[in-house]
Structures are given as C-alpha cells and as structure tokens.
Design a protein around this motif. Sequence first.
Motif, short mmCIF file in Angstrom:
data_model
loop_
_atom_site.label_atom_id
_atom_site.label_comp_id
_atom_site.label_asym_id
_atom_site.label_seq_id
_atom_site.Cartn_x
_atom_site.Cartn_y
_atom_site.Cartn_z
N HIS A 257 0.86 -1.19 0.00
CA HIS A 257 0.00 0.00 0.00
C HIS A 257 0.90 1.24 0.00
O HIS A 257 1.79 1.33 0.84
CB HIS A 257 -0.89 0.02 1.25
N CYS A 258 0.63 2.17 -0.91
CA CYS A 258 1.47 3.38 -0.94
C CYS A 258 1.17 4.27 0.26
O CYS A 258 2.00 5.06 0.68
CB CYS A 258 1.26 4.14 -2.25
N GLY A 259 -0.05 4.13 0.81
CA GLY A 259 -0.41 4.86 2.02
C GLY A 259 -0.90 6.28 1.78
O GLY A 259 -1.28 6.97 2.73
N LYS A 260 -0.90 6.73 0.53
CA LYS A 260 -1.25 8.12 0.26
C LYS A 260 -2.38 8.28 -0.75
O LYS A 260 -3.06 9.30 -0.77
CB LYS A 260 -0.02 8.88 -0.26
N CYS A 261 -2.59 7.28 -1.60
CA CYS A 261 -3.54 7.45 -2.71
C CYS A 261 -4.99 7.32 -2.23
O CYS A 261 -5.25 6.98 -1.07
CB CYS A 261 -3.24 6.45 -3.82
N GLU A 262 -5.90 7.57 -3.15
CA GLU A 262 -7.33 7.51 -2.86
C GLU A 262 -7.73 6.16 -2.24
O GLU A 262 -8.42 6.11 -1.23
CB GLU A 262 -8.07 7.73 -4.19
N TYR A 263 -7.26 5.07 -2.84
CA TYR A 263 -7.60 3.74 -2.36
C TYR A 263 -7.04 3.49 -0.96
O TYR A 263 -7.73 2.98 -0.08
CB TYR A 263 -7.09 2.68 -3.34
N CYS A 264 -5.78 3.87 -0.76
CA CYS A 264 -5.15 3.64 0.54
C CYS A 264 -5.82 4.47 1.64
O CYS A 264 -6.00 3.98 2.75
CB CYS A 264 -3.66 3.97 0.47
N ARG A 265 -6.20 5.70 1.33
CA ARG A 265 -6.88 6.53 2.33
C ARG A 265 -8.22 5.91 2.71
O ARG A 265 -8.63 5.90 3.87
CB ARG A 265 -7.09 7.95 1.80
N LEU A 266 -8.88 5.34 1.69
CA LEU A 266 -10.20 4.74 1.89
C LEU A 266 -10.15 3.50 2.77
O LEU A 266 -11.07 3.21 3.52
CB LEU A 266 -10.79 4.39 0.51
N THR A 267 -9.05 2.74 2.68
CA THR A 267 -8.97 1.44 3.36
C THR A 267 -8.01 1.45 4.54
O THR A 267 -7.69 0.42 5.10
CB THR A 267 -8.50 0.36 2.35
N LYS A 268 -7.56 2.65 4.93
CA LYS A 268 -6.52 2.77 5.95
C LYS A 268 -7.01 2.39 7.35
O LYS A 268 -8.12 2.72 7.74
CB LYS A 268 -6.02 4.21 5.98
N GLU A 269 -6.16 1.69 8.09
CA GLU A 269 -6.41 1.43 9.51
C GLU A 269 -5.11 1.70 10.27
O GLU A 269 -4.05 1.20 9.90
CB GLU A 269 -6.82 -0.03 9.73
N LEU A 270 -5.22 2.48 11.32
CA LEU A 270 -4.02 2.82 12.09
C LEU A 270 -3.59 1.63 12.93
O LEU A 270 -4.41 0.89 13.46
CB LEU A 270 -4.31 4.01 13.01
N SER A 271 -2.27 1.43 13.05
CA SER A 271 -1.78 0.32 13.86
C SER A 271 -0.71 0.77 14.84
O SER A 271 -0.06 -0.05 15.47
CB SER A 271 -1.25 -0.78 12.95
#
Length: 282
Positions: A257-271
């Motif tokens: 995951h690049c962590g910055k794109c639209e998809y990554c922002r949408l599916t992000k979970e903090l760990s």
Amino acid sequence: MPKLTAKNYYSHETDWEYMSFSLYKDFKNCEAAALAKLNEDWQPTSSPTPLLVGNYIHSYFESPEAHQAWLDRTETGAKTNRELMMTKPTKTNPDGHLRAEFKLADQMIQTLKKDRFFNYVYMPGEKEVIVTGKIGGHEWKGKVDSLVLGKGYFCDLKTVDDIHKKHWNDENQLYTNFIEDRGYIMQAAIYKELIKQSFNKNCQPFIFAVSKQTPPDKSAFDFQGDTKFLMQEAIDEIKENQGRYWQIMNGEVAPKHCGKCEYCRLTKELSGFQHVTDIEVD
Ligand SMILES: [Zn+2]
C-alpha cells in the motif's frame, strides 16, 4: 489466451493476460490500488469529463463512422456519450446545451484539422491499431493511435492542460515536462517494441499534443536525441519491475500500500505511531 479486439481491449479480462502501459503505471503508483482495480473491488472516483474529451477528439480523427459510433455509444449507465456532453435540461432550454469542455474540444479539433503538418503526418495512418508482443518474457498489449508502417513511424495524440506547464519529479528532484511526467517516453518505447514484434518493422514514435487553452496550443514531438536513451531506460525499468507485478497478479506476493492514494486513504487502519520526522512530504 483471449484474442485482443477493439471490444475487449480495455476489459479487465484481458488485463490479467497482457500487461499494458496504463496497468504498469497503476502498479507503479500503488500496487494495492492497481490490484483492487483489476479485481473490480474498487474504482477511482475521477471526473469522467477529461476522458470523454480525449475520446471525443480521438474518435473524430479516427473516422467519421468511429466518431458517430462513439457519440451514440453508452459507456456506463443509460446515457449515450452525446447526452453526457450536454448540460442538464432547463425550462427555457429543454435540450440543454453543449458543455463548455466540449465547445473547447471542438476548438481543439479545429486547430489540428486545419494544420497542414498534422494532416500530412497523422491523418494517413491506420488508426487504433492493436499490437501485442513480449517484453522481458511477459505478454504486453498496446493500442497505437495512428500507424504509418510504410513510412516507418507511429503517432499518439495527447490532450494536455498546458504544453509548457512544469511538473515536479520526486524521483529525480527536478521539474519535467508533461511528456516525461505522464510516462509517455515509456509508452513510446513499449509501442515501438510491440510494433516491431507485430509487423517486423522498426518505427519511430511521434506525439501530437493539443492543449485545453483558449485558443488551443499544439505541438509535434519526436523522440530523437537524448530521448532515445530514456526510451531504453524505460524498457530496462519495466524488465526490472514487472516480475513483481505479475507475482502480485498471480497471488504469489502481497501488494504494497502506498499509504497516500485515494484507495489507501479509503482502506486505511491505524496500527501505531510514526515519528513526526518520518512524515513524507512532496
Ligand atoms: Zn495507495
């Protein structure tokens, strides 16, 4: 392996069998997003208008029949492209009127249509030619806007906001032009190779660019000089990177995951936490 046709060229079904410039670029931007798109789990919420404008202009120079067919086509949903080009109907204007973007697209068409050089170089070519071949042992596909095999060249037609706008290149820490920024040198190198394998002929690439300014700007570019080396570098880069992308497609390797794109922002979970000093800025 499904045979590539104008109908299935852009389908995800053939994307699993053939790498393409756009799929490669998707993977390079974000592996997780590229795979989600391929699996039809997710689609970017990009505005459809720039794509429509591009297709409108391309089909115009393909042939009158292709242009009419495109206008009558229903891409997604119930509306034809012709309907999508109009504003919403109102009481005083029940048919709506042509959207500003397409009035501009008509100007972009006119500026190329009346240009002698464009007519001489771009127009005689066979349009939308599908080419396939192997790069680094893997199958690739491409679609050439205009191919003039007899004279040994091919052209791509590009629309752009402003031909002279600068674009920040994070990898090399410098500003570049839109052709480098959008990876068109790589695209030209790929198409050159696929044309060679499809027709056994070495062709040189050209780009015709038309801008979305009023009045539209236009330019014709070749890939001579230092660009030749950049084309070779682009092929080398593909050979180095694509193995991993194919492994991701085959389920052998998990996508990053690049962590910055639209998809990554949408599916992000903090760990957990990251250091303030580790935030990437660009
Ligand atoms: Zn991402």
